[in-house]
Design a protein around this motif. Structure first.
Motif, PDB file in Angstrom:
ATOM      1  N   ARG A 142       0.815  -1.219   0.000  1.00 18.87           N
ATOM      2  CA  ARG A 142       0.000   0.000   0.000  1.00 18.87           C
ATOM      3  C   ARG A 142       0.853   1.275   0.000  1.00 18.87           C
ATOM      4  NH1 ARG A 142      -2.779  -3.699   3.189  1.00 18.87           N
ATOM      5  NH2 ARG A 142      -4.930  -4.089   2.516  1.00 18.87           N
ATOM      6  N   LYS A 143       1.940   1.239   0.735  1.00 22.13           N
ATOM      7  CA  LYS A 143       2.764   2.436   0.900  1.00 22.13           C
ATOM      8  C   LYS A 143       4.154   2.160   0.326  1.00 22.13           C
ATOM      9  CE  LYS A 143       3.824   5.871   4.471  1.00 22.13           C
ATOM     10  NZ  LYS A 143       3.680   6.176   5.918  1.00 22.13           N
ATOM     11  N   VAL A 144       4.560   2.948  -0.674  1.00 22.91           N
ATOM     12  CA  VAL A 144       5.802   2.690  -1.408  1.00 22.91           C
ATOM     13  C   VAL A 144       6.705   3.917  -1.342  1.00 22.91           C
ATOM     14  CG1 VAL A 144       6.803   2.107  -3.650  1.00 22.91           C
ATOM     15  CG2 VAL A 144       4.611   1.092  -2.961  1.00 22.91           C
ATOM     16  N   SER A 176      -3.460  -1.811  -5.507  1.00 19.30           N
ATOM     17  CA  SER A 176      -3.351  -1.868  -4.047  1.00 19.30           C
ATOM     18  C   SER A 176      -2.561  -0.702  -3.466  1.00 19.30           C
ATOM     19  CB  SER A 176      -2.683  -3.184  -3.623  1.00 19.30           C
ATOM     20  OG  SER A 176      -1.325  -3.226  -4.041  1.00 19.30           O
ATOM     21  N   VAL A 177      -1.720  -0.073  -4.292  1.00 16.90           N
ATOM     22  CA  VAL A 177      -0.861   1.019  -3.806  1.00 16.90           C
ATOM     23  C   VAL A 177      -1.690   2.273  -3.550  1.00 16.90           C
ATOM     24  CG1 VAL A 177       1.048   2.569  -4.395  1.00 16.90           C
ATOM     25  CG2 VAL A 177       1.211   0.117  -4.915  1.00 16.90           C
ATOM     26  N   GLU A 178      -1.546   2.811  -2.350  1.00 11.97           N
ATOM     27  CA  GLU A 178      -2.295   3.997  -1.962  1.00 11.97           C
ATOM     28  C   GLU A 178      -1.457   5.271  -2.012  1.00 11.97           C
ATOM     29  OE1 GLU A 178      -3.708   2.998   1.902  1.00 11.97           O
ATOM     30  OE2 GLU A 178      -5.075   1.430   1.177  1.00 11.97           O
ATOM     31  N   SER A 179      -0.137   5.147  -1.776  1.00 10.38           N
ATOM     32  CA  SER A 179       0.724   6.330  -1.794  1.00 10.38           C
ATOM     33  C   SER A 179       2.135   5.959  -2.241  1.00 10.38           C
ATOM     34  CB  SER A 179       0.788   6.983  -0.414  1.00 10.38           C
ATOM     35  OG  SER A 179       1.452   6.143   0.516  1.00 10.38           O
ATOM     36  N   VAL A 180       2.765   6.898  -2.959  1.00 15.58           N
ATOM     37  CA  VAL A 180       4.136   6.736  -3.443  1.00 15.58           C
ATOM     38  C   VAL A 180       4.909   8.001  -3.106  1.00 15.58           C
ATOM     39  CG1 VAL A 180       5.641   6.150  -5.359  1.00 15.58           C
ATOM     40  CG2 VAL A 180       3.237   5.439  -5.408  1.00 15.58           C
ATOM     41  N   GLU A 186       8.193   6.611  10.085  1.00 15.79           N
ATOM     42  CA  GLU A 186       7.481   6.090   8.918  1.00 15.79           C
ATOM     43  C   GLU A 186       7.905   4.660   8.621  1.00 15.79           C
ATOM     44  OE1 GLU A 186       5.141   7.492   7.157  1.00 15.79           O
ATOM     45  OE2 GLU A 186       5.220   9.595   7.786  1.00 15.79           O
ATOM     46  N   ARG A 187       6.975   3.886   8.081  1.00 22.46           N
ATOM     47  CA  ARG A 187       7.275   2.536   7.630  1.00 22.46           C
ATOM     48  C   ARG A 187       6.624   2.318   6.269  1.00 22.46           C
ATOM     49  NH1 ARG A 187      10.083   3.214  11.222  1.00 22.46           N
ATOM     50  NH2 ARG A 187      10.614   1.902  13.014  1.00 22.46           N
ATOM     51  N   TYR A 188       7.319   1.596   5.409  1.00 23.60           N
ATOM     52  CA  TYR A 188       6.838   1.366   4.050  1.00 23.60           C
ATOM     53  C   TYR A 188       6.723  -0.135   3.783  1.00 23.60           C
ATOM     54  CZ  TYR A 188       8.080   6.259   3.515  1.00 23.60           C
ATOM     55  OH  TYR A 188       8.155   7.624   3.673  1.00 23.60           O
ATOM     56  N   ASP A 189       5.815  -0.488   2.879  1.00 20.41           N
ATOM     57  CA  ASP A 189       5.663  -1.884   2.470  1.00 20.41           C
ATOM     58  C   ASP A 189       6.738  -2.283   1.460  1.00 20.41           C
ATOM     59  OD1 ASP A 189       3.231  -2.349   3.969  1.00 20.41           O
ATOM     60  OD2 ASP A 189       2.233  -1.077   2.488  1.00 20.41           O
ATOM     61  N   VAL A 190       7.042  -1.365   0.548  1.00 24.26           N
ATOM     62  CA  VAL A 190       8.056  -1.603  -0.481  1.00 24.26           C
ATOM     63  C   VAL A 190       8.918  -0.354  -0.619  1.00 24.26           C
ATOM     64  CG1 VAL A 190       8.464  -1.946  -2.961  1.00 24.26           C
ATOM     65  CG2 VAL A 190       6.729  -3.312  -1.785  1.00 24.26           C
ATOM     66  N   ILE A 191      10.228  -0.553  -0.689  1.00 20.81           N
ATOM     67  CA  ILE A 191      11.161   0.544  -0.968  1.00 20.81           C
ATOM     68  C   ILE A 191      11.950   0.165  -2.218  1.00 20.81           C
ATOM     69  CG2 ILE A 191      13.074   1.964  -0.156  1.00 20.81           C
ATOM     70  CD1 ILE A 191      12.234   1.376   2.694  1.00 20.81           C
ATOM     71  N   ILE A 192      11.984   1.083  -3.171  1.00 22.92           N
ATOM     72  CA  ILE A 192      12.699   0.868  -4.429  1.00 22.92           C
ATOM     73  C   ILE A 192      13.827   1.892  -4.516  1.00 22.92           C
ATOM     74  CG2 ILE A 192      12.516   0.855  -6.947  1.00 22.92           C
ATOM     75  CD1 ILE A 192       9.493   0.250  -6.556  1.00 22.92           C
ATOM     76  N   LEU A 219      19.382   1.232   7.197  1.00 21.21           N
ATOM     77  CA  LEU A 219      18.352   2.263   7.151  1.00 21.21           C
ATOM     78  C   LEU A 219      17.115   1.774   6.416  1.00 21.21           C
ATOM     79  CD1 LEU A 219      20.556   5.405   6.372  1.00 21.21           C
ATOM     80  CD2 LEU A 219      19.303   4.957   8.487  1.00 21.21           C
ATOM     81  N   LEU A 220      17.317   1.038   5.332  1.00 14.85           N
ATOM     82  CA  LEU A 220      16.184   0.465   4.605  1.00 14.85           C
ATOM     83  C   LEU A 220      15.411  -0.500   5.505  1.00 14.85           C
ATOM     84  CD1 LEU A 220      17.921  -0.303   1.187  1.00 14.85           C
ATOM     85  CD2 LEU A 220      16.225   1.478   1.607  1.00 14.85           C
ATOM     86  N   HIS A 221      16.126  -1.335   6.227  1.00 10.97           N
ATOM     87  CA  HIS A 221      15.499  -2.294   7.136  1.00 10.97           C
ATOM     88  C   HIS A 221      14.632  -1.565   8.158  1.00 10.97           C
ATOM     89  CE1 HIS A 221      15.235  -5.291  10.392  1.00 10.97           C
ATOM     90  NE2 HIS A 221      15.459  -6.212   9.461  1.00 10.97           N
ATOM     91  N   SER A 222      15.138  -0.476   8.705  1.00  7.20           N
ATOM     92  CA  SER A 222      14.407   0.280   9.728  1.00  7.20           C
ATOM     93  C   SER A 222      13.159   0.952   9.174  1.00  7.20           C
ATOM     94  CB  SER A 222      15.322   1.351  10.339  1.00  7.20           C
ATOM     95  OG  SER A 222      16.421   0.773  10.999  1.00  7.20           O
ATOM     96  N   ALA A 223      13.187   1.288   7.882  1.00  3.46           N
ATOM     97  CA  ALA A 223      12.070   2.009   7.277  1.00  3.46           C
ATOM     98  C   ALA A 223      10.997   1.096   6.702  1.00  3.46           C
ATOM     99  CB  ALA A 223      12.591   2.946   6.188  1.00  3.46           C
ATOM    100  N   LEU A 224      11.191  -0.219   6.806  1.00  2.65           N
ATOM    101  CA  LEU A 224      10.230  -1.174   6.260  1.00  2.65           C
ATOM    102  C   LEU A 224       9.279  -1.690   7.333  1.00  2.65           C
ATOM    103  CD1 LEU A 224      12.397  -3.491   3.975  1.00  2.65           C
ATOM    104  CD2 LEU A 224      10.575  -1.979   3.195  1.00  2.65           C
ATOM    105  N   ASN A 225       8.047  -1.988   6.925  1.00  6.07           N
ATOM    106  CA  ASN A 225       7.151  -2.752   7.781  1.00  6.07           C
ATOM    107  C   ASN A 225       7.712  -4.164   7.952  1.00  6.07           C
ATOM    108  OD1 ASN A 225       5.087  -0.838   8.355  1.00  6.07           O
ATOM    109  ND2 ASN A 225       4.310  -1.086   6.269  1.00  6.07           N
TER     110      ASN A 225
END
Length: 293
Positions: A87-89, A108-112, A159-165, A186-192
């Motif tokens: 949902r959150k990318v 399914s994505v609500e915000s980018v 903040e937490r994200y479902d997917v980080i690209i 840092l990526l690990h910390s920012a992920l759900n």
């Protein structure tokens, strides 16, 4: 004036002995559309005779109108379809807009959130690569003009994200920080907890296998799962470009999509499908042994 080291006798020549020792790539130039230096990098845009408009940063081709979708779809679709309900990318880099264009196609994505340090790249993409920059005004998209590394440092506590690209430049100079262990942390910390991250790994098995091996090892020091896959892009030196995918949940099977594209989503895809998702992780025997030994 265009740097004579980039264009000679009507041909753009990409030669980088650090990244691609002993080989190079050339495209015939019809017209130089833009050339200048921003605060952060050298930017060249030209019209080629066979690949449409071409964006070059610091002498390295970043995207061409003809083959960009092969990269944009794979770096977007692999993590999005490997996730059960993204949902959150967050997109780090990718100022040309190609990744964002692909992400907003997913129902399914609500915000980018796009984090890009160089606003010049966004402006030039809107002018010269409109097919890629077509969704900057989309209601799901928010743009942050700042350094991606610092953004992650600031956002990690709230903040937490479902997917980080991570759609960064090649791992040289300032972009080298995006390939170090601190960045993966840092990526690990920012992920759900069920989050997935994918990053442009630049190298492929034909160019620098040792680099890939070290990158996967670095990612595995942070994530319980880290896998290497690739896409085919003719204007990337050797025609193959690597991606590294990591999951925070060790039970997630990155190599097989959890969801299939809807009929509407599939109708908008030109490269990605469920079969190529899985096939992109299949490596030649010698390369698989070296990377995962």
């Amino acid at each position: 004036m265009v740097n004579s080291g980039l264009i000679k006798d009507g041909w753009f020549c990409e030669v980088n002995d650090n990244s691609f020792p002993g080989q190079g790539l050339a495209l015939k130039v019809e017209e130089v559309l833009y050339h200048s230096k921003s605060e952060f990098q050298d930017i060249l845009v030209f019209k080629s005779s066979s690949y449409g408009n071409v964006l070059v940063l610091d002498g390295i081709i970043q995207a061409t109108e003809r083959d960009e979708f092969a990269y944009q779809e794979m770096i977007s679709c692999i993590p999005l379809y490997a996730h059960k309900a993204p949902r959150k990318v967050l997109v780090i880099g990718g100022g040309d807009g190609g990744v964002v264009r692909e992400v907003v196609k997913h129902s399914s994505v609500e915000s980018v959130t796009l984090v890009e340090i160089d606003e010049f790249v966004i402006d030039l993409a809107k002018e010269y690569l409109p097919g890629m920059a077509c969704t900057f005004g989309h209601h799901k998209v928010q743009v942050k003009l700042q350094d991606g590394f610092q953004f992650l440092r600031d956002v990690a506590t709230r903040e937490r994200y479902d997917v980080i690209i991570t759609d960064s430049s090649d791992p040289e100079g300032p972009a080298e920080a995006f390939f170090q262990q601190e960045y993966f942390e840092l990526l690990h910390s920012a992920l759900n907890d069920d989050g997935i991250v994918i990053a442009q790994a630049s190298e492929n098995v034909w160019l620098n296998l040792g680099y890939i091996q070290n990158l996967v090892k670095t990612a595995k020091a942070v994530f319980p799962q880290a896998r290497y896959c690739y896409t085919t892009v003719p204007t990337y030196t050797s025609g193959q470009l690597g991606l590294i995918v990591c999951a925070k949940d060790k039970s997630v099977n990155l190599e097989h999509p959890m969801r299939s594209p809807s009929l509407e989503e599939q109708s908008q895809l030109r490269y990605y499908n469920a079969g190529i998702h899985t096939a992109s992780f299949v490596l030649p025997t010698w390369a698989h042994h070296q990377i995962y030994r």
